[in-house]
Design a protein around this motif. Structure first.
Motif, PDB file in Angstrom:
ATOM      1  N   ASN A   1       9.268   5.082   9.365  1.00  0.00           N
ATOM      2  CA  ASN A   1       9.216   6.479   8.928  1.00  0.00           C
ATOM      3  C   ASN A   1       8.094   7.251   9.618  1.00  0.00           C
ATOM      4  O   ASN A   1       7.872   8.431   9.327  1.00  0.00           O
ATOM      5  CB  ASN A   1       9.065   6.573   7.410  1.00  0.00           C
ATOM      6  CG  ASN A   1       7.737   6.035   6.909  1.00  0.00           C
ATOM      7  OD1 ASN A   1       6.929   5.513   7.676  1.00  0.00           O
ATOM      8  ND2 ASN A   1       7.507   6.143   5.605  1.00  0.00           N
ATOM      9  N   GLY A   2       7.373   6.576  10.505  1.00  0.00           N
ATOM     10  CA  GLY A   2       6.364   7.262  11.299  1.00  0.00           C
ATOM     11  C   GLY A   2       5.022   7.445  10.635  1.00  0.00           C
ATOM     12  O   GLY A   2       4.149   8.135  11.186  1.00  0.00           O
ATOM     13  N   ASP A   3       4.796   6.815   9.472  1.00  0.00           N
ATOM     14  CA  ASP A   3       3.514   7.024   8.796  1.00  0.00           C
ATOM     15  C   ASP A   3       2.398   6.140   9.355  1.00  0.00           C
ATOM     16  O   ASP A   3       1.231   6.281   8.985  1.00  0.00           O
ATOM     17  CB  ASP A   3       3.644   6.830   7.290  1.00  0.00           C
ATOM     18  CG  ASP A   3       4.002   5.396   6.877  1.00  0.00           C
ATOM     19  OD1 ASP A   3       4.012   4.503   7.744  1.00  0.00           O
ATOM     20  OD2 ASP A   3       4.288   5.188   5.680  1.00  0.00           O
TER      21      ASP A   3
ATOM     22  N   LEU B   1      13.066   3.432   4.372  1.00  0.00           N
ATOM     23  CA  LEU B   1      12.035   3.322   5.399  1.00  0.00           C
ATOM     24  C   LEU B   1      10.633   3.575   4.853  1.00  0.00           C
ATOM     25  O   LEU B   1       9.665   3.536   5.616  1.00  0.00           O
ATOM     26  CB  LEU B   1      12.330   4.301   6.538  1.00  0.00           C
ATOM     27  CG  LEU B   1      13.573   3.969   7.375  1.00  0.00           C
ATOM     28  CD1 LEU B   1      14.042   5.193   8.151  1.00  0.00           C
ATOM     29  CD2 LEU B   1      13.284   2.821   8.320  1.00  0.00           C
ATOM     30  N   GLN B   2      10.523   3.800   3.569  1.00  0.00           N
ATOM     31  CA  GLN B   2       9.209   4.092   3.001  1.00  0.00           C
ATOM     32  C   GLN B   2       8.277   2.891   3.087  1.00  0.00           C
ATOM     33  O   GLN B   2       7.128   3.007   3.537  1.00  0.00           O
ATOM     34  CB  GLN B   2       9.347   4.540   1.548  1.00  0.00           C
ATOM     35  CG  GLN B   2       8.013   4.897   0.907  1.00  0.00           C
ATOM     36  CD  GLN B   2       8.186   5.446  -0.498  1.00  0.00           C
ATOM     37  OE1 GLN B   2       9.286   5.808  -0.918  1.00  0.00           O
ATOM     38  NE2 GLN B   2       7.085   5.513  -1.245  1.00  0.00           N
ATOM     39  N   ASP B   3       8.757   1.743   2.641  1.00  0.00           N
ATOM     40  CA  ASP B   3       7.945   0.526   2.656  1.00  0.00           C
ATOM     41  C   ASP B   3       8.545  -0.569   3.528  1.00  0.00           C
ATOM     42  O   ASP B   3       8.077  -1.710   3.502  1.00  0.00           O
ATOM     43  CB  ASP B   3       7.775  -0.017   1.226  1.00  0.00           C
ATOM     44  CG  ASP B   3       6.950   0.908   0.348  1.00  0.00           C
ATOM     45  OD1 ASP B   3       5.988   1.513   0.865  1.00  0.00           O
ATOM     46  OD2 ASP B   3       7.272   1.042  -0.848  1.00  0.00           O
TER      47      ASP B   3
ATOM     48  N   PRO C   1       9.563  -5.205  -3.628  1.00  0.00           N
ATOM     49  CA  PRO C   1       8.674  -4.103  -3.275  1.00  0.00           C
ATOM     50  C   PRO C   1       7.501  -4.587  -2.406  1.00  0.00           C
ATOM     51  O   PRO C   1       7.150  -5.769  -2.424  1.00  0.00           O
ATOM     52  CB  PRO C   1       8.183  -3.588  -4.634  1.00  0.00           C
ATOM     53  CG  PRO C   1       8.303  -4.780  -5.544  1.00  0.00           C
ATOM     54  CD  PRO C   1       9.499  -5.534  -5.062  1.00  0.00           C
ATOM     55  N   LEU C   2       6.935  -3.676  -1.683  1.00  0.00           N
ATOM     56  CA  LEU C   2       5.798  -4.010  -0.821  1.00  0.00           C
ATOM     57  C   LEU C   2       4.604  -4.405  -1.674  1.00  0.00           C
ATOM     58  O   LEU C   2       4.230  -3.689  -2.608  1.00  0.00           O
ATOM     59  CB  LEU C   2       5.452  -2.813   0.072  1.00  0.00           C
ATOM     60  CG  LEU C   2       4.344  -3.023   1.102  1.00  0.00           C
ATOM     61  CD1 LEU C   2       4.768  -4.053   2.136  1.00  0.00           C
ATOM     62  CD2 LEU C   2       4.007  -1.698   1.782  1.00  0.00           C
ATOM     63  N   ASN C   3       4.033  -5.548  -1.371  1.00  0.00           N
ATOM     64  CA  ASN C   3       2.876  -6.017  -2.150  1.00  0.00           C
ATOM     65  C   ASN C   3       1.638  -5.186  -1.865  1.00  0.00           C
ATOM     66  O   ASN C   3       1.400  -4.745  -0.757  1.00  0.00           O
ATOM     67  CB  ASN C   3       2.592  -7.481  -1.812  1.00  0.00           C
ATOM     68  CG  ASN C   3       3.732  -8.397  -2.241  1.00  0.00           C
ATOM     69  OD1 ASN C   3       4.379  -8.125  -3.270  1.00  0.00           O
ATOM     70  ND2 ASN C   3       3.965  -9.463  -1.497  1.00  0.00           N
TER      71      ASN C   3
END
Length: 424
Positions: free
Chosen positions: A166-168, A211-213, A422-424
């Motif tokens: 996501n480009g972050d 694409l967030q995590d 979920p992302l830890n």
């Protein structure tokens, strides 16, 4: 599906025919009912051993099998079917004629729709065009897309992955790893994978949650040599394996039997001319090595591995080498059924979801088992629907429908994975 395996000895035949330079003129495709199980048992190796250079079996479901038969073998084959009281019909009277028509149509479409920076669904694209497409996406989206050369095929074609974010700029996100084009003739597989790439990059707003995590790493065509070989002539269209010589008479290894996890056990062959030849050793194929290295490089963050094949309307999970379920099969089943349910709700197409050996047949040395054993908690082989007269060749007019339907299922599975891991 298990009774279809009684035909498996036939799969040596077409490989031999390829090696000797025979063509498909006069070949017929038969659909043989598998409902009569006692009769199906009669069609075993001992029955067909004298003709095993003239057949290839394409298993479709638990009800029927499609069998490609050499012209010289057709009279004996019909006698065999009648002697075992098998119900059958001729699906295509001349496979060679149809393949010529198919080839001519694809050539016309290639001229009508040259690559101009985008890949649509009007036709099937070459490996070089797919590589160019992902390179162009990286140039157009430098903060969200990265293309990496991860290896070479046996014939020297560059194998490239595309990483979509996501480009972050956050590092160490979870990963979904996707590949396509393991088997050369399964053109709809790279087409579906490329459609997904386009959606994630150019329709980002609709898929931002995915694409967030999570980063997506995608290898569109594993078996680049074989894929290109199927596009040069009607006579090569049904090629399945790689292009590395395997013996004095035969070429190619099944890359999806070449992984070093219960390598060359059930569902694989030691015969270099077999369509399921596992190779002289595990990881004899540079293409399989590329996928292996990707799996290991991402295993600590990888949450789903998805390899896209055709055909059969299946979402399959481990184990493929043995008729046993892994301890975490309920997690696999939950994610797979999310995909199958989404496709059914959207289009009415029904996918069967379950263990490979229970729904289809044993396939030791496959990439999905390998990825699961390496640490990916979710690992699937997705078998897309059949198409065309030979089942591996959906006509170009069907590409749009099939890839969009496939993407519905992939998105639903990815959403479930994001929820579960979920992302830890």
């Amino acid at each position: 599906m298990k009774y279809i395996l009684l035909f498996a000895v036939c799969s040596y035949g077409i490989a031999l025919s390829y090696a000797k330079g025979n063509f498909y003129d006069g070949f017929k495709m038969y659909e043989v009912s598998m409902m009569n199980r006692s009769a199906a048992r009669g069609l075993d190796y001992s029955t067909l051993s004298n003709n095993n250079s003239y057949y290839e079996v394409f298993s479709r479901n638990g009800v029927a099998a499609h069998i490609l038969v050499h012209p010289d073998a057709q009279p004996d084959f019909l006698k065999l079917l009648n002697a075992n009281t098998m119900n059958y019909k001729i699906v295509h009277n001349d496979v060679g004629l149809w393949l010529k028509h198919d080839f001519e149509m694809n050539q016309k479409l290639r001229n009508l729709y040259p690559y101009q920076g985008k890949l649509g669904t009007e036709r099937y694209y070459s490996h070089a065009e797919i590589n160019q497409f992902i390179e162009d996406l990286a140039k157009q989206n430098p903060t969200r897309v990265e293309v990496k050369t991860v290896g070479k095929s046996f014939e020297g074609r560059w194998l490239k992955t595309i990483r979509i974010t996501n480009g972050d700029g956050r590092a160490n996100k979870n990963v979904i790893l996707v590949d396509g084009g393991f088997h050369a003739r399964e053109w709809i597989s790279p087409a579906a994978v490329v459609y997904g790439i386009n959606e994630l990059v150019n329709n980002y707003e609709a898929h931002a949650q995915l694409l967030q995590d999570y980063d997506w790493v995608i290898l569109p065509v594993v078996n680049a040599d074989g894929y290109e070989y199927t596009q040069i002539s009607p006579d090569t269209r049904m090629w399945r394996k790689t292009r590395q010589p395997s013996s004095a008479d035969c070429i190619g290894i099944d890359p999806n039997r070449n992984f070093d996890f219960h390598w060359n056990e059930t569902g694989a062959s030691s015969d270099p001319c077999s369509q399921t030849y596992a190779g002289p050793k595990a990881f004899s194929e540079p293409e399989a090595i590329v996928v292996r290295d990707l799996i290991h490089s991402l295993a600590d963050r990888g949450k789903m591995y998805l390899t896209v094949h055709s055909y059969g309307n299946y979402i399959l999970y481990p184990w493929g080498y043995i008729d046993l379920l892994p301890d975490t099969w309920e997690d696999l089943d939950e994610v797979g059924r999310a995909g199958g349910d989404a496709i059914k709700a959207a289009t009415g197409t029904i996918y069967q979801v379950g263990c490979s050996t229970q729904l289809m047949y044993p396939a030791a040395g496959a990439s999905d088992d390998y990825a699961f054993n390496a640490g990916f908690p979710i690992s699937f082989t997705m078998e897309l629907p059949a198409g065309g007269d030979n089942n591996f060749d959906p006509p170009p007019a069907d590409i749009d429908r099939l890839v969009k339907e496939t993407w519905v299922g992939i998105v639903a599975m990815a959403q479930k994975v994001v929820e579960k891991y979920p992302l830890n």
